[in-house]
Design an enzyme around this catalytic site. Sequence first.
Site, PDB file in Angstrom:
ATOM      1  N   GLU A  75       0.817  -1.216   0.000  1.00  0.00           N
ATOM      2  CA  GLU A  75       0.000   0.000   0.000  1.00  0.00           C
ATOM      3  C   GLU A  75       0.854   1.272   0.000  1.00  0.00           C
ATOM      4  O   GLU A  75       0.359   2.362   0.312  1.00  0.00           O
ATOM      5  CB  GLU A  75      -0.934   0.004   1.221  1.00  0.00           C
ATOM      6  CG  GLU A  75      -1.786  -1.235   1.399  1.00  0.00           C
ATOM      7  CD  GLU A  75      -2.868  -1.398   0.333  1.00  0.00           C
ATOM      8  OE1 GLU A  75      -2.767  -0.748  -0.720  1.00  0.00           O
ATOM      9  OE2 GLU A  75      -3.806  -2.166   0.565  1.00  0.00           O
ATOM     10  N   HIS A  94      -2.925   3.184   8.056  1.00  0.00           N
ATOM     11  CA  HIS A  94      -4.007   2.572   7.264  1.00  0.00           C
ATOM     12  C   HIS A  94      -4.447   1.294   7.963  1.00  0.00           C
ATOM     13  O   HIS A  94      -3.618   0.430   8.260  1.00  0.00           O
ATOM     14  CB  HIS A  94      -3.521   2.260   5.853  1.00  0.00           C
ATOM     15  CG  HIS A  94      -4.437   1.385   5.062  1.00  0.00           C
ATOM     16  ND1 HIS A  94      -5.808   1.570   5.024  1.00  0.00           N
ATOM     17  CD2 HIS A  94      -4.184   0.307   4.261  1.00  0.00           C
ATOM     18  CE1 HIS A  94      -6.347   0.646   4.235  1.00  0.00           C
ATOM     19  NE2 HIS A  94      -5.383  -0.134   3.778  1.00  0.00           N
ATOM     20  N   HIS A  96      -7.876  -1.752   8.517  1.00  0.00           N
ATOM     21  CA  HIS A  96      -9.099  -2.354   7.990  1.00  0.00           C
ATOM     22  C   HIS A  96     -10.116  -2.443   9.122  1.00  0.00           C
ATOM     23  O   HIS A  96     -10.835  -3.430   9.247  1.00  0.00           O
ATOM     24  CB  HIS A  96      -8.809  -3.745   7.429  1.00  0.00           C
ATOM     25  CG  HIS A  96      -7.849  -3.760   6.283  1.00  0.00           C
ATOM     26  ND1 HIS A  96      -7.484  -4.940   5.647  1.00  0.00           N
ATOM     27  CD2 HIS A  96      -7.185  -2.770   5.638  1.00  0.00           C
ATOM     28  CE1 HIS A  96      -6.628  -4.667   4.670  1.00  0.00           C
ATOM     29  NE2 HIS A  96      -6.437  -3.349   4.656  1.00  0.00           N
ATOM     30  N   TYR A 121     -15.004  16.012  18.669  1.00  0.00           N
ATOM     31  CA  TYR A 121     -13.657  15.497  18.440  1.00  0.00           C
ATOM     32  C   TYR A 121     -13.509  14.870  17.061  1.00  0.00           C
ATOM     33  O   TYR A 121     -12.413  14.884  16.484  1.00  0.00           O
ATOM     34  CB  TYR A 121     -13.274  14.511  19.544  1.00  0.00           C
ATOM     35  CG  TYR A 121     -12.781  15.226  20.782  1.00  0.00           C
ATOM     36  CD1 TYR A 121     -11.434  15.482  20.967  1.00  0.00           C
ATOM     37  CD2 TYR A 121     -13.675  15.688  21.739  1.00  0.00           C
ATOM     38  CE1 TYR A 121     -10.975  16.163  22.087  1.00  0.00           C
ATOM     39  CE2 TYR A 121     -13.243  16.369  22.861  1.00  0.00           C
ATOM     40  CZ  TYR A 121     -11.884  16.613  23.032  1.00  0.00           C
ATOM     41  OH  TYR A 121     -11.447  17.300  24.121  1.00  0.00           O
ATOM     42  N   HIS A 161     -12.813  -1.421   2.131  1.00  0.00           N
ATOM     43  CA  HIS A 161     -11.393  -1.666   2.410  1.00  0.00           C
ATOM     44  C   HIS A 161     -10.985  -1.123   3.777  1.00  0.00           C
ATOM     45  O   HIS A 161     -10.657  -1.897   4.666  1.00  0.00           O
ATOM     46  CB  HIS A 161     -10.552  -1.015   1.295  1.00  0.00           C
ATOM     47  CG  HIS A 161      -9.101  -1.344   1.350  1.00  0.00           C
ATOM     48  ND1 HIS A 161      -8.286  -1.270   0.236  1.00  0.00           N
ATOM     49  CD2 HIS A 161      -8.292  -1.712   2.367  1.00  0.00           C
ATOM     50  CE1 HIS A 161      -7.041  -1.599   0.575  1.00  0.00           C
ATOM     51  NE2 HIS A 161      -7.023  -1.866   1.866  1.00  0.00           N
TER      52      HIS A 161
END
Length: 215
Positions: A75, A94, A96, A121, A161
């Site tokens: 990625e 990143h 999932h 927030y 994703h």
Amino acid sequence: MSETTQAREKITQMAKSMFDRGLTHGSTGNISMRLSDGSLLVTPTGSSMGFLDPERISHLSEDGTLLSGDKPTKEMPLHSAFYQTRAATGAVVHLHSCHSVALSLLPGIDPDNVLPPLTAYGIMQLGKVKLLPFFVPGDPEMGNAVRGLAGKRSAVLLANHGPVVAGKDLEAAVFAMEELEANARLAVLLHGMPVAALTPDQISRVIDRFDVDWT
């Protein structure tokens, strides 16, 4: 202890914390962190964030050459795009994470801002979160989609994703990611219910008070 060694230890610690709390699982998710010389530390492809070996974390030069460690995550196009378009980016996370992915699947969400305004927030730490379309994992087009935002978003959600968040440093990126997942969980739990979300006036007050980029 060198900067690289300290950063490798910090990535390992933060990654394990997220893994242990169920924010990522198996061999999913990846982290990158920019060092003072512009080089990057990146979690290796196929690695589990709960069981990282600091010495095997990938060390890449500014031009992407592998200096040490294992092969980096596939990625990398996502990570590189944030560093190239947001000068203040010091780290990218990143995941999932379950509720964020679930949110990307729901009907009627706003692709320009997938998180409903439920908490102050969420607005403060994330701004607007853009929904990007589905890409096959590792597709360089993911990076092009992020570049197409011209640096205007610090967080995106890849359909089917998972989320990607950039921050000024590793702690900021991790904390913002946790805020995204918490707000996504609220949104999923409350989906279809008559919710007392923040009003436009309340949103404006938060934006003004904390100088949030709301473009």
